[in-house]
Write a protein that holds these residues in place. Structure first.
Motif, mmCIF file in Angstrom:
data_model
loop_
_atom_site.group_PDB
_atom_site.id
_atom_site.type_symbol
_atom_site.label_atom_id
_atom_site.label_comp_id
_atom_site.label_asym_id
_atom_site.label_seq_id
_atom_site.Cartn_x
_atom_site.Cartn_y
_atom_site.Cartn_z
ATOM 1 N N LYS A 104 10.848 12.749 -25.992
ATOM 2 C CA LYS A 104 9.603 13.166 -25.354
ATOM 3 C C LYS A 104 9.323 14.629 -25.686
ATOM 4 C CE LYS A 104 8.607 9.421 -22.948
ATOM 5 N NZ LYS A 104 7.359 8.642 -23.140
ATOM 6 N N CYS A 145 20.506 6.554 -27.510
ATOM 7 C CA CYS A 145 20.375 5.231 -26.912
ATOM 8 C C CYS A 145 21.576 4.962 -25.999
ATOM 9 C CB CYS A 145 20.300 4.167 -28.008
ATOM 10 S SG CYS A 145 20.262 2.467 -27.405
ATOM 11 N N ARG A 202 16.656 -1.029 -27.501
ATOM 12 C CA ARG A 202 16.075 0.302 -27.348
ATOM 13 C C ARG A 202 16.430 1.245 -28.483
ATOM 14 N NH1 ARG A 202 16.593 3.201 -21.637
ATOM 15 N NH2 ARG A 202 16.321 4.877 -23.141
ATOM 16 N N CYS A 203 15.569 2.234 -28.659
ATOM 17 C CA CYS A 203 15.880 3.352 -29.544
ATOM 18 C C CYS A 203 16.248 4.546 -28.661
ATOM 19 C CB CYS A 203 14.669 3.683 -30.416
ATOM 20 S SG CYS A 203 14.170 2.338 -31.517
ATOM 21 N N SER A 204 16.425 5.678 -29.272
ATOM 22 C CA SER A 204 16.717 6.873 -28.491
ATOM 23 C C SER A 204 15.469 7.297 -27.713
ATOM 24 C CB SER A 204 17.177 8.008 -29.409
ATOM 25 O OG SER A 204 16.174 8.288 -30.372
ATOM 26 N N TYR A 205 15.688 8.105 -26.688
ATOM 27 C CA TYR A 205 14.593 8.591 -25.849
ATOM 28 C C TYR A 205 14.121 9.933 -26.391
ATOM 29 C CZ TYR A 205 12.347 10.493 -21.608
ATOM 30 O OH TYR A 205 11.473 11.046 -20.707
ATOM 31 N N CYS A 211 9.974 9.193 -15.372
ATOM 32 C CA CYS A 211 10.387 10.393 -16.118
ATOM 33 C C CYS A 211 10.342 11.631 -15.229
ATOM 34 C CB CYS A 211 9.487 10.599 -17.329
ATOM 35 S SG CYS A 211 9.574 9.302 -18.580
ATOM 36 N N ASP A 244 11.648 2.761 -21.653
ATOM 37 C CA ASP A 244 11.826 4.008 -22.392
ATOM 38 C C ASP A 244 12.002 5.141 -21.379
ATOM 39 O OD1 ASP A 244 11.909 5.883 -24.437
ATOM 40 O OD2 ASP A 244 9.723 6.144 -24.459
ATOM 41 N N CYS A 245 13.197 5.210 -20.820
ATOM 42 C CA CYS A 245 13.481 6.218 -19.793
ATOM 43 C C CYS A 245 14.713 7.018 -20.211
ATOM 44 C CB CYS A 245 13.697 5.560 -18.429
ATOM 45 S SG CYS A 245 15.106 4.434 -18.339
ATOM 46 N N SER A 282 11.920 -0.565 -35.604
ATOM 47 C CA SER A 282 11.877 0.899 -35.588
ATOM 48 C C SER A 282 11.703 1.455 -36.993
ATOM 49 C CB SER A 282 13.144 1.466 -34.942
ATOM 50 O OG SER A 282 14.288 1.205 -35.738
#
Length: 364
Positions: free
Chosen positions: A238, A255, A233-236, A75, A199-200, A289
């Motif tokens: 942070k 995503c 994956r889901c959306s990122y 990240c 998860d990037c 999710s």
């Protein structure tokens, strides 16, 4: 603290000396007050790719370690890259014809992220997305350039070693966190497969697609294409501290599943060794999710805090519309059609079930 944690390693020969003195084994186990490992220092100080690779060889698991802001070295590498790209574009706009020179990172400011970072990230990510579409023949997309810059290739050198190390560590340590069967038995991880499962930021996946365009057609030892992992994956999201005051702000990326789809549309028809299409994996991921989202809502109600009601774009809907025929394929694990797979178990979503039936009503 060793000099790894001082943030003053402008002379990267110093890290060579520490490595030769045998300090790595203990240094990798030490964290700073920001819960950093030396790989975080390398990322925030924009260390050269060979230094990153050397540190990673000493402690491969460091690639997946989060700091106090839940940001991994991957990240941070992306964050510093986006900031550098914005600085370069601003300089070129103000000084046309002049050559931009990268300014060495200051130890005192290495963790400071501009307040407008979310805007910078969005603009740069969309530029890469247009490049991907243009590269793979999307006539409706126009990109201002067709290849990676020397700076982007330099950053890719770092990502190409960070991503597989992080994916392997996650697969072995937390296989239950990924809705893809038996990932702990994957023999080797390509950078693109790794970017898709981690998860990037979306931009990292786009950079991987551009750097290794034909990897989208490569199946790993379990028969999974990058699209299989992207579908899980889901959306990122942070909460990144922005500005001089380091106020946490939510930075989001959608995503990247459709970015990977563009690189190889035929991937929607490819089953892995367990008889699962990317759509089947997306359904399992969406159910998981839903459970996580419900638990988060219950927790926020209990704590009397505000709830985030923003809905994410549905990966399941995107994949089903990209390949309607996949709606008539049985899941190799459950033996159910996609709509029935979505309805099985406790963590089902009525919206998803209805959507899948609406797309293929002939199954009723």
């Amino acid at each position: 603290q060793t000099s790894w944690h001082t943030g003053h390693l402008h002379d990267w020969n110093e890290c060579q000396r520490e490595h030769s003195d045998g300090l790595d084994s203990c240094c990798m186990a030490i964290v700073s007050r920001d819960f950093e490992v030396p790989l975080h220092i390398c990322a925030t100080m924009r260390a050269p790719g060979d230094v990153v690779q050397q540190v990673l060889l000493s402690a491969p698991k460091a690639a997946m370690v989060p700091d106090r802001c839940s940001l991994t070295p991957i990240c941070w590498t992306w964050i510093r890259h986006v900031i550098e790209e914005n600085d370069k574009n601003s300089f070129n706009a103000e000084h046309p014809g002049s050559q931009y020179r990268e300014v060495p990172a200051k130890a005192s400011k290495r963790r400071i992220i501009p307040y407008r970072y979310s805007e910078f990230n969005g603009i740069y990510t969309e530029e890469l997305a247009k490049m991907v579409k243009s590269f793979f023949g999307d006539e409706g997309s126009t990109s201002v350039r067709s290849s990676l810059t020397p700076g982007e290739r330099c950053e890719w050198q770092k990502f190409s070693v960070l991503l597989p190390a992080a994916a392997k560590s996650i697969a072995v340590a937390y296989p239950e966190d990924v809705p893809v069967s038996s990932i702990e038995f994957v023999e080797s991880w390509s950078p693109l497969h790794s970017a898709c499962i981690l998860d990037c930021p979306r931009g990292v996946v786009l950079l991987a697609v551009l750097a290794l365009p034909w990897s989208a057609r490569h199946q790993d030892s379990l028969g999974n294409l990058p699209l299989h992992y992207a579908a899980s994956r889901c959306s990122y999201k942070k909460a990144i501290p922005l500005g001089a005051t380091s106020i946490p702000r939510l930075v989001c990326d959608i995503c990247p599943v459709m970015d990977v789809f563009v690189a190889y549309p035929g991937a929607t028809k490819v089953m892995n060794v367990y008889g699962q299409l990317p759509l089947h994996i997306a359904i399992d991921a969406e159910k998981r999710s839903c459970l996580q989202r419900d638990n988060a809502i219950l927790s926020r109600i209990h704590q009397a805090t505000n709830m985030d009601t923003v809905k994410e774009p549905s990966t399941t809907l995107s994949l089903s519309r990209a390949d309607p025929e996949s709606l008539e394929c049985l899941d190799g694990i459950s033996g159910l059609y996609p709509f029935a797979q979505a309805a099985s178990g406790d963590n089902f979503s009525l919206d998803t079930i209805y959507m899948l039936l609406r797309e293929c009503p002939s199954l009723i």
